[in-house]
Design a protein around this motif. Structure first.
Motif, PDB file in Angstrom:
ATOM      1  N   THR A   1      49.535  15.633 102.894  1.00 47.52           N
ATOM      2  CA  THR A   1      48.198  15.408 102.341  1.00 47.52           C
ATOM      3  C   THR A   1      48.237  14.905 100.901  1.00 47.52           C
ATOM      4  OG1 THR A   1      48.070  17.735 101.672  1.00 47.52           O
ATOM      5  CG2 THR A   1      47.200  17.158 103.847  1.00 47.52           C
ATOM      6  N   GLN A   2      49.252  15.289 100.126  1.00 44.89           N
ATOM      7  CA  GLN A   2      49.329  14.908  98.712  1.00 44.89           C
ATOM      8  C   GLN A   2      50.719  14.353  98.398  1.00 44.89           C
ATOM      9  OE1 GLN A   2      48.145  18.183  96.246  1.00 44.89           O
ATOM     10  NE2 GLN A   2      46.276  18.562  97.378  1.00 44.89           N
ATOM     11  N   ARG A   3      51.073  13.264  99.072  1.00 48.37           N
ATOM     12  CA  ARG A   3      52.403  12.681  98.862  1.00 48.37           C
ATOM     13  C   ARG A   3      52.560  12.138  97.450  1.00 48.37           C
ATOM     14  NH1 ARG A   3      54.588   9.035 103.599  1.00 48.37           N
ATOM     15  NH2 ARG A   3      54.698  11.137 104.471  1.00 48.37           N
ATOM     16  N   GLY A   4      51.484  11.639  96.884  1.00 44.73           N
ATOM     17  CA  GLY A   4      51.571  11.153  95.509  1.00 44.73           C
ATOM     18  C   GLY A   4      51.903  12.256  94.520  1.00 44.73           C
ATOM     19  N   ALA A   5      51.347  13.445  94.733  1.00 48.22           N
ATOM     20  CA  ALA A   5      51.661  14.569  93.840  1.00 48.22           C
ATOM     21  C   ALA A   5      53.120  14.986  93.974  1.00 48.22           C
ATOM     22  CB  ALA A   5      50.738  15.745  94.144  1.00 48.22           C
ATOM     23  N   VAL A   6      53.664  14.939  95.198  1.00 44.95           N
ATOM     24  CA  VAL A   6      55.075  15.288  95.396  1.00 44.95           C
ATOM     25  C   VAL A   6      55.969  14.278  94.692  1.00 44.95           C
ATOM     26  CG1 VAL A   6      56.873  15.609  97.120  1.00 44.95           C
ATOM     27  CG2 VAL A   6      54.570  16.462  97.564  1.00 44.95           C
ATOM     28  N   LEU A   7      55.659  12.982  94.841  1.00 41.58           N
ATOM     29  CA  LEU A   7      56.461  11.963  94.177  1.00 41.58           C
ATOM     30  C   LEU A   7      56.348  12.057  92.660  1.00 41.58           C
ATOM     31  CD1 LEU A   7      58.277   9.485  94.406  1.00 41.58           C
ATOM     32  CD2 LEU A   7      56.220   8.074  94.584  1.00 41.58           C
ATOM     33  N   ALA A   8      55.158  12.366  92.159  1.00 44.85           N
ATOM     34  CA  ALA A   8      54.996  12.515  90.702  1.00 44.85           C
ATOM     35  C   ALA A   8      55.830  13.676  90.178  1.00 44.85           C
ATOM     36  CB  ALA A   8      53.522  12.715  90.365  1.00 44.85           C
ATOM     37  N   THR A   9      55.904  14.767  90.938  1.00 41.43           N
ATOM     38  CA  THR A   9      56.733  15.908  90.529  1.00 41.43           C
ATOM     39  C   THR A   9      58.206  15.535  90.520  1.00 41.43           C
ATOM     40  OG1 THR A   9      55.089  17.406  91.481  1.00 41.43           O
ATOM     41  CG2 THR A   9      57.262  18.316  90.996  1.00 41.43           C
ATOM     42  N   GLU A  10      58.642  14.772  91.525  1.00 35.72           N
ATOM     43  CA  GLU A  10      60.035  14.350  91.557  1.00 35.72           C
ATOM     44  C   GLU A  10      60.353  13.366  90.427  1.00 35.72           C
ATOM     45  OE1 GLU A  10      62.573  15.487  93.543  1.00 35.72           O
ATOM     46  OE2 GLU A  10      61.020  16.990  93.932  1.00 35.72           O
ATOM     47  N   LEU A  11      59.403  12.507  90.095  1.00 37.80           N
ATOM     48  CA  LEU A  11      59.616  11.600  88.968  1.00 37.80           C
ATOM     49  C   LEU A  11      59.736  12.359  87.657  1.00 37.80           C
ATOM     50  CD1 LEU A  11      57.169   8.683  89.873  1.00 37.80           C
ATOM     51  CD2 LEU A  11      59.655   8.599  89.860  1.00 37.80           C
ATOM     52  N   LYS A  12      59.068  13.483  87.567  1.00 40.93           N
ATOM     53  CA  LYS A  12      59.177  14.292  86.351  1.00 40.93           C
ATOM     54  C   LYS A  12      60.491  15.063  86.312  1.00 40.93           C
ATOM     55  CE  LYS A  12      57.173  18.218  86.146  1.00 40.93           C
ATOM     56  NZ  LYS A  12      56.212  19.340  86.111  1.00 40.93           N
ATOM     57  N   ASN A  13      60.922  15.609  87.447  1.00 40.28           N
ATOM     58  CA  ASN A  13      62.114  16.463  87.472  1.00 40.28           C
ATOM     59  C   ASN A  13      63.401  15.672  87.668  1.00 40.28           C
ATOM     60  OD1 ASN A  13      60.405  18.665  87.209  1.00 40.28           O
ATOM     61  ND2 ASN A  13      60.315  19.042  89.409  1.00 40.28           N
ATOM     62  N   ASN A  14      63.330  14.487  88.294  1.00 41.19           N
ATOM     63  CA  ASN A  14      64.529  13.693  88.584  1.00 41.19           C
ATOM     64  C   ASN A  14      64.315  12.236  88.183  1.00 41.19           C
ATOM     65  OD1 ASN A  14      66.242  15.747  90.237  1.00 41.19           O
ATOM     66  ND2 ASN A  14      64.250  15.800  91.244  1.00 41.19           N
ATOM     67  N   ALA A  15      63.832  12.030  86.979  1.00 41.02           N
ATOM     68  CA  ALA A  15      63.531  10.667  86.520  1.00 41.02           C
ATOM     69  C   ALA A  15      64.785   9.808  86.457  1.00 41.02           C
ATOM     70  CB  ALA A  15      62.847  10.721  85.154  1.00 41.02           C
ATOM     71  N   ASN A  16      65.893  10.370  86.012  1.00 40.97           N
ATOM     72  CA  ASN A  16      67.114   9.583  85.869  1.00 40.97           C
ATOM     73  C   ASN A  16      67.678   9.184  87.227  1.00 40.97           C
ATOM     74  OD1 ASN A  16      69.329   8.382  84.526  1.00 40.97           O
ATOM     75  ND2 ASN A  16      70.546  10.234  84.771  1.00 40.97           N
ATOM     76  N   LYS A  17      67.687  10.112  88.176  1.00 43.10           N
ATOM     77  CA  LYS A  17      68.252   9.809  89.494  1.00 43.10           C
ATOM     78  C   LYS A  17      67.440   8.740  90.215  1.00 43.10           C
ATOM     79  CE  LYS A  17      67.834  12.975  92.669  1.00 43.10           C
ATOM     80  NZ  LYS A  17      68.078  14.198  93.468  1.00 43.10           N
ATOM     81  N   LEU A  18      66.122   8.841  90.185  1.00 39.53           N
ATOM     82  CA  LEU A  18      65.290   7.840  90.842  1.00 39.53           C
ATOM     83  C   LEU A  18      65.412   6.476  90.160  1.00 39.53           C
ATOM     84  CD1 LEU A  18      62.107   9.993  91.569  1.00 39.53           C
ATOM     85  CD2 LEU A  18      63.538   8.864  93.267  1.00 39.53           C
TER      86      LEU A  18
END
Length: 577
Positions: free
Chosen positions: A422-439
């Protein structure tokens, strides 16, 4: 006898309009009207009960010496004198003024809390309950709100970040006393760099690719799939100077600078990195080689690197930074092979896998040896990887396959099983915050390989304490350039960083150097090291078998998973040697 109502004498004013002047009228007529009728001043905030009261008569018209509006002590003025009337002067007896209401035009005070007040301001409010239970409940709510504010500020403060850096972060390589530091470059200078390179050319394509299974695009948390293990497939992490194809291209003078896509992505995304990393630089003649050490952290994948939440410091903890890196590498290898069609149809290229022996089962991967022009007489050759292929409009498109892994929702604050659909954008935003270098590194590698699509998988543990069994919750595809713009990754800035480091290294003498990211500061340092550095004396030995992390349950599946994890590490070491 019926009484007669006498009107009385009404004087006539022959000189004008209104009553005549009493000085000119008859004395008899003057005695019928009161002389000097007083006026009692009043304000809007006072009560006005009556104008005159002819039923009362005071012996002493002013016993309290109050100022009156007429002549003091005049009995004829008593009907108009209310100075001694307690009803007219509420200050004389404040106890009798319980029914007094002040008419004021000020707006009512707005309450501090409660959304219901916004909609009921114009409605008559009922008296609220003010017993001890309600008051106690309000006090508890205030305490809880204050506690949450303190925790929020504590987690977001710089003190917490500094404490985490001091406790967890350490250098990826031990700095020896005989090493000579040549230069120190802060990351702030990288943000201003920009360089544009022309389109690259493919020198050689090696390996074979399997087709992507489109059914994985329809996976949701409700119909998740178990992550399978591919123990028999070989994965290779070969450094630059150990690549036979790069050696052949160097002998043919195809370029001046040689590297791999992993090393270039690390340099391009250096300003986003938090953990320490190192790259070995070898200057041989007029050529420059960027290498990685045996057992380097570049072979693993960082997890929760750019997050503010600290990870456990113990290395044997399943949620420590090292354990999560090994787990992420294991997940990515298996995910990249599971999402492929197993019908045996492959796309082969000019040469087979240069690192595989005859008869070995090799993972689906293709190596694109590409050349970029950095200057008039300077070229760069890099080995880039793609993991799959798919047909779109009767044309073959290359894909890169990577997987994000969820280890414990308590650390990220977002539960993928509840929010992913339902909130895939929120999940991706959290991953961009926690794993910005890896992505950012994955995106840079896809751009270097000119992949048409990059697939990101969402892989989670079956249970937060079970780091051997995982499930696939979803797969999403992005175009690399569009995703780079979404995460604010500038291609010109990426190449500007590489070009500046190449120009700096080309000024060095022949020898061996190492580029190390500082573990606690946003900067890199260049050290001159001996020629025999990072040989057998510098290889990080694996943990003994009795000290390795064991599965929570001793069953057949757990033993198989443990063997798989060790097999991943052993194959990486074999490939590097």
């Amino acid at each position: 006898m019926v009484g007669v109502f006498e009107v009385g004498a009404v004087p006539f004013n022959a000189d004008g309009w209104g009553p005549p002047d009493f000085s000119t009228t008859a004395p008899a007529a003057a005695t019928t009207l009161p002389l000097h009728v007083p006026f009692a001043p009043f304000s809007r905030s006072e009560k006005l009960g009556r104008i005159a009261d002819f039923t009362r008569n005071f012996a002493n018209a002013n016993p309290s010496n109050r100022p009156t509006s007429g002549k003091p002590g005049s009995a004829s003025e008593s009907p108009f004198d209310f100075s001694l009337d307690l009803d007219a002067f509420p200050l004389a007896n404040p106890d009798d003024d319980s029914s007094f209401r002040l008419v004021d035009a000020k707006p009512p005070t707005r309450p501090k809390f409660g959304p219901k007040w916004r909609f009921n301001q114009n409605r008559p409010q009922l008296p609220q309950r003010r017993d001890e239970e309600v008051e106690a409940r309000k006090r508890e709510a205030e305490k809880e709100r204050a506690r949450r504010d303190r925790l929020y500020n504590l987690n977001r403060s710089n003190q917490n970040q500094q404490r985490r850096e001091a406790a967890i972060f350490k250098s990826s390589v031990d700095i020896q006393p005989e090493w000579n530091m040549l230069d120190q470059i802060p990351f702030s200078t990288f943000s201003k760099l920009s360089f544009t390179v022309p389109e690259p050319e493919d020198l050689l394509l090696c390996g074979a690719l399997e087709y992507y299974d489109r059914s994985f695009d329809r996976i949701t948390p409700k119909n998740e799939r178990r992550l399978e293990r591919f123990k028999n497939r070989n994965f290779f992490k070969v450094t630059t100077t150990d690549d036979p194809v790069i050696r052949r291209l160097a002998n043919e003078d195809k370029a001046t600078v040689f590297a791999t896509d992993t090393i270039l992505a690390t340099l391009m995304c250096a300003p986003r990195s938090v953990y320490s990393w190192d790259i070995v630089i070898q200057r041989v003649g007029n050529k420059l080689f960027f290498d990685k050490r045996d057992g380097s952290q570049l072979d693993l994948l960082s997890v929760h690197e750019t997050s503010q939440e600290p990870l456990p410091e113990a290395k044997d903890d399943i949620n420590s930074a090292y354990s999560l890196s090994v787990e992420a590498a294991y997940i990515n290898q298996n995910f990249s092979q599971q999402v492929l069609l197993s019908d045996g149809d492959k796309v082969s290229f000019d040469e087979p896998n240069p690192f595989a022996n005859e008869g070995d089962e090799v993972a689906s991967v293709a190596y694109r040896y590409r050349r970029w022009k950095l200057d008039n007489d300077m070229y760069l050759v890099a080995r880039c990887e793609v993991q799959s292929v798919v047909e779109v409009n009767n044309q073959k498109s290359f894909l890169t396959l990577n997987a994000l892994n969820e280890f414990d929702p308590k650390y990220s604050g977002v539960d993928w099983r509840q929010k992913l659909e339902t909130q895939r954008g929120a999940v991706l935003a959290t991953e961009l915050k926690n794993n910005a270098n890896k992505l950012a590194k994955w995106t840079a590698q896809s751009i270097l390989a000119s992949a048409d699509l990059m697939k990101l998988g969402y892989v989670s543990r079956v249970h937060p304490r079970d780091h051997f069994n995982h499930v696939i919750l979803g797969v999403v595809g992005y175009k690399p350039k569009d995703f780079a713009a979404q995460i604010n990754l500038n291609t010109s800035n990426m190449w500007g960083i590489v070009k500046s480091i190449v120009d700096l290294c080309m000024k060095l003498n022949e020898g061996k150097y190492v580029l190390v990211k500082d573990p606690s500061k946003p900067q890199v340092r260049i050290y001159e090291v001996p020629a025999d550095a990072f040989e057998n004396d510098y290889v990080e030995e694996p943990l003994p078998e009795e000290e390795q992390v064991q599965p929570p349950a001793e069953d057949a599946e757990g033993r198989e998973a443990n063997g798989t994890t060790n097999d991943v590490e052993e194959k990486g070491i074999k490939a590097q040697t």
